[in-house]
Design a protein around this motif. Structure first.
Motif, short mmCIF file in Angstrom:
data_model
loop_
_atom_site.label_atom_id
_atom_site.label_comp_id
_atom_site.label_asym_id
_atom_site.label_seq_id
_atom_site.Cartn_x
_atom_site.Cartn_y
_atom_site.Cartn_z
N PRO A 244 0.81 -1.23 0.00
CA PRO A 244 0.00 0.00 0.00
C PRO A 244 0.84 1.28 0.00
O PRO A 244 0.38 2.33 -0.42
CB PRO A 244 -0.81 -0.11 1.29
N THR A 245 2.09 1.18 0.43
CA THR A 245 2.97 2.36 0.46
C THR A 245 3.61 2.64 -0.90
O THR A 245 4.48 3.50 -1.00
CB THR A 245 4.10 2.10 1.46
N ASN A 246 3.21 1.88 -1.95
CA ASN A 246 3.83 1.97 -3.28
C ASN A 246 5.25 1.45 -3.31
O ASN A 246 6.04 1.79 -4.19
CB ASN A 246 3.78 3.39 -3.85
N THR A 247 5.58 0.65 -2.30
CA THR A 247 6.82 -0.12 -2.32
C THR A 247 6.48 -1.41 -3.07
O THR A 247 5.33 -1.87 -3.00
CB THR A 247 7.25 -0.47 -0.88
N ALA A 264 25.86 -23.27 -27.08
CA ALA A 264 25.51 -22.38 -25.97
C ALA A 264 25.11 -23.24 -24.78
O ALA A 264 24.39 -24.23 -24.96
CB ALA A 264 24.37 -21.46 -26.38
N PRO A 265 25.54 -22.88 -23.58
CA PRO A 265 25.21 -23.71 -22.43
C PRO A 265 23.77 -23.47 -21.97
O PRO A 265 23.21 -22.39 -22.18
CB PRO A 265 26.19 -23.23 -21.36
N GLN A 266 23.20 -24.47 -21.32
CA GLN A 266 21.94 -24.25 -20.63
C GLN A 266 22.21 -23.29 -19.47
O GLN A 266 23.30 -23.26 -18.92
CB GLN A 266 21.39 -25.56 -20.10
N ASN A 267 21.20 -22.50 -19.14
CA ASN A 267 21.41 -21.45 -18.16
C ASN A 267 20.17 -21.30 -17.28
O ASN A 267 19.06 -21.40 -17.77
CB ASN A 267 21.71 -20.15 -18.95
N VAL A 268 20.40 -21.12 -15.98
CA VAL A 268 19.27 -20.79 -15.09
C VAL A 268 19.54 -19.43 -14.46
O VAL A 268 20.70 -19.02 -14.33
CB VAL A 268 19.06 -21.84 -13.98
N TYR A 269 18.47 -18.73 -14.12
CA TYR A 269 18.67 -17.39 -13.57
C TYR A 269 17.56 -17.04 -12.59
O TYR A 269 16.45 -17.61 -12.63
CB TYR A 269 18.74 -16.33 -14.69
N GLY A 270 17.87 -16.11 -11.72
CA GLY A 270 16.88 -15.56 -10.79
C GLY A 270 17.12 -14.07 -10.65
O GLY A 270 18.25 -13.63 -10.44
N TYR A 271 16.07 -13.30 -10.88
CA TYR A 271 16.19 -11.84 -10.78
C TYR A 271 15.22 -11.35 -9.70
O TYR A 271 14.10 -11.85 -9.58
CB TYR A 271 15.80 -11.16 -12.11
N ALA A 272 15.64 -10.34 -8.97
CA ALA A 272 14.76 -9.71 -7.98
C ALA A 272 14.92 -8.20 -8.08
O ALA A 272 16.04 -7.70 -8.17
CB ALA A 272 15.10 -10.18 -6.58
N THR A 273 13.80 -7.50 -8.11
CA THR A 273 13.80 -6.04 -8.18
C THR A 273 13.06 -5.50 -6.97
O THR A 273 11.96 -5.96 -6.67
CB THR A 273 13.08 -5.56 -9.45
N PHE A 274 13.67 -4.53 -6.30
CA PHE A 274 12.99 -3.84 -5.20
C PHE A 274 12.88 -2.38 -5.58
O PHE A 274 13.83 -1.79 -6.10
CB PHE A 274 13.78 -3.99 -3.90
N GLY A 275 11.72 -1.77 -5.32
CA GLY A 275 11.57 -0.37 -5.72
C GLY A 275 10.47 0.32 -4.94
O GLY A 275 9.73 -0.29 -4.15
N GLN A 276 10.40 1.60 -5.22
CA GLN A 276 9.43 2.46 -4.53
C GLN A 276 9.04 3.54 -5.52
O GLN A 276 9.90 4.10 -6.19
CB GLN A 276 10.10 3.08 -3.30
N THR A 277 7.74 3.81 -5.63
CA THR A 277 7.30 4.90 -6.50
C THR A 277 6.94 6.13 -5.67
O THR A 277 6.24 6.01 -4.66
CB THR A 277 6.09 4.46 -7.36
#
Ligand code: HEC
Length: 361
Positions: A244-247, A264-277
């Motif tokens: 609710p805080t726009n976080t 090309a090798p097989q690849n695994v990935y994990g992305y995380a984004t933290f933000g605030q408007t």
């Protein structure tokens, strides 16, 4: 216009309908003359103006659910021009209280009777790398420029098109420029086509979850390092959470699975984004969204290590309608720093469901 306002005032003074909510009562008196009792809009002959191409039909869930409540409240408070719409849409900020305007927005929402459409509030600010779960109508141009190591520029032209309630097509055309020795070499990279589907979304919980499958064709020149030289399949999930805080945070995890793993090798990935408007003008104005992405990639080969990157960035709305946005950040490798470049990354995006590129400024 004056005649119409007089009519509205008269209408406001006449009796109220007890069966309607407060928002519904105000709507009937102040809005229905133009927007119609059913929210579909009043015929030109009655309303007395030509409907702009962006004139809303509030009963059309496909047109309205992607709009956020604060955008509606801003237009009602300050009038159409505040978001680059027609001045025929009057401002009601002096006649109505913020609470009444909220009631009105709530009432406008009742014209769309299917609650399964993912709501636009869950369309979080797009990060540079992390894919968001919300299905979009968008054109994006991205650029990543090496700021260290061998010079190189990678652009992507991305077309995202929504189909119905929960699906989205994505086409990504990379343009790559490398500078291995004496000369620059440029060309198209591996073109990717993907399909996203939302599996879950809830505005009260602030959550949305989607999956995407994609295939990359070996359209890039393998010998010049512009492509993987093999067809590759990709699959990933996206989970976004808004507070609710726009976080907010956005998670993406998946795998890239090339057909020919000798190229090309097989690849695994994990992305995380933290933000605030942060938005000026009581949340109605220009929106700034500082974000930081944590990016982890690992090739599925013996003795491979996980590559970690940090990507702090700032997204800002450029047009009044907030349908054109830009983002700039720096991708900094945290591991294996000697072999991987620091990159300046940016994009421009245009949400074309909200209007033409030239509209809304
Ligand atoms: C004089 C006619 C008129 C009246 C009265 C009027 N509107 Fe509008 N409204 C318009 C027009 C025309 C547009 C479309 C502007 C455009 O697309 O350029 C609009 C647009 C809007 C939008 C923006 C929709 C979007 O796509 O973002 C909202 C929300 C809205 N009106 C709500 C209301 C409410 C609520 C009331 C009553 C308090 C109201 N309007 C009264 C004519 C009117």
């Amino acid at each position: 216009m004056t005649v119409l306002c007089g009519f509205l005032l008269l209408a406001k003074a006449s009796g109220s309908e007890p069966q309607l909510s407060e928002g519904g009562q105000i709507y009937t008196k102040a809005c229905a003359a133009c927007h119609g009792p059913d929210g579909k809009g009043t015929a030109k002959a009655i309303a007395g103006f030509d409907q702009p191409n962006t004139f809303p039909d509030f009963s059309r869930c496909d047109q309205t659910t992607s709009e956020v409540n604060s955008a509606y409240a801003a237009v009602i408070t300050y009038g159409g021009p505040y978001r680059g719409f027609s001045q025929i849409m009057p401002s009601f900020g002096k006649a109505l209280t913020p609470k009444e305007i909220n009631e009105l927005v709530h009432y406008l929402r009742s014209f769309c009777t299917n609650s399964h459409w993912p709501r636009g509030e869950l369309n979080l600010p797009r990060a540079v790398q992390t894919e968001k779960a919300y299905p979009e109508d968008e054109e994006v141009i991205t650029a990543a420029v090496n700021a260290r190591n061998a010079p190189g520029v990678e652009n992507h032209i991305i077309h995202e098109q929504r189909f119905g309630m929960k699906n989205q097509l994505e086409v990504d055309v990379p343009l790559m420029f490398t500078h291995p020795e004496q000369n620059w070499y440029g060309g198209i990279g591996d073109v990717t086509i993907g399909w996203k589907r939302v599996l879950y979304s809830s505005l009260p919980k602030g959550s949305i979850f989607a999956v995407q499958g994609e295939v990359s064709a070996p359209t890039g020149n393998y010998n010049h390092g512009l492509g993987a030289g093999t067809t590759s399949f990709g699959v990933f999930g996206m989970y976004d959470q808004l507070f609710p805080t726009n976080t907010f945070f956005q998670l993406q995890g998946g795998a890239a699975l090339p057909v020919d793993t000798t190229k090309a090798p097989q690849n695994v990935y994990g992305y995380a984004t933290f933000g605030q408007t942060f938005a000026g003008d009581h949340g109605f104005g220009r929106a700034w969204s500082p974000m930081v992405e944590f990016l982890a990639n690992r090739d599925l080969v013996n003795s491979a290590k996980t590559d970690w990157d940090l990507l702090p960035q700032m997204q800002v709305t450029l047009s009044k309608r907030q349908h054109v946005r830009g983002d700039i950040g720096v991708r900094v490798p945290v591991t294996d720093t000697a072999h991987r470049p620091i990159q300046i990354e940016f994009y421009l995006l245009w949400d074309w469901a909200d209007g033409k590129l030239t509209e809304g400024w």
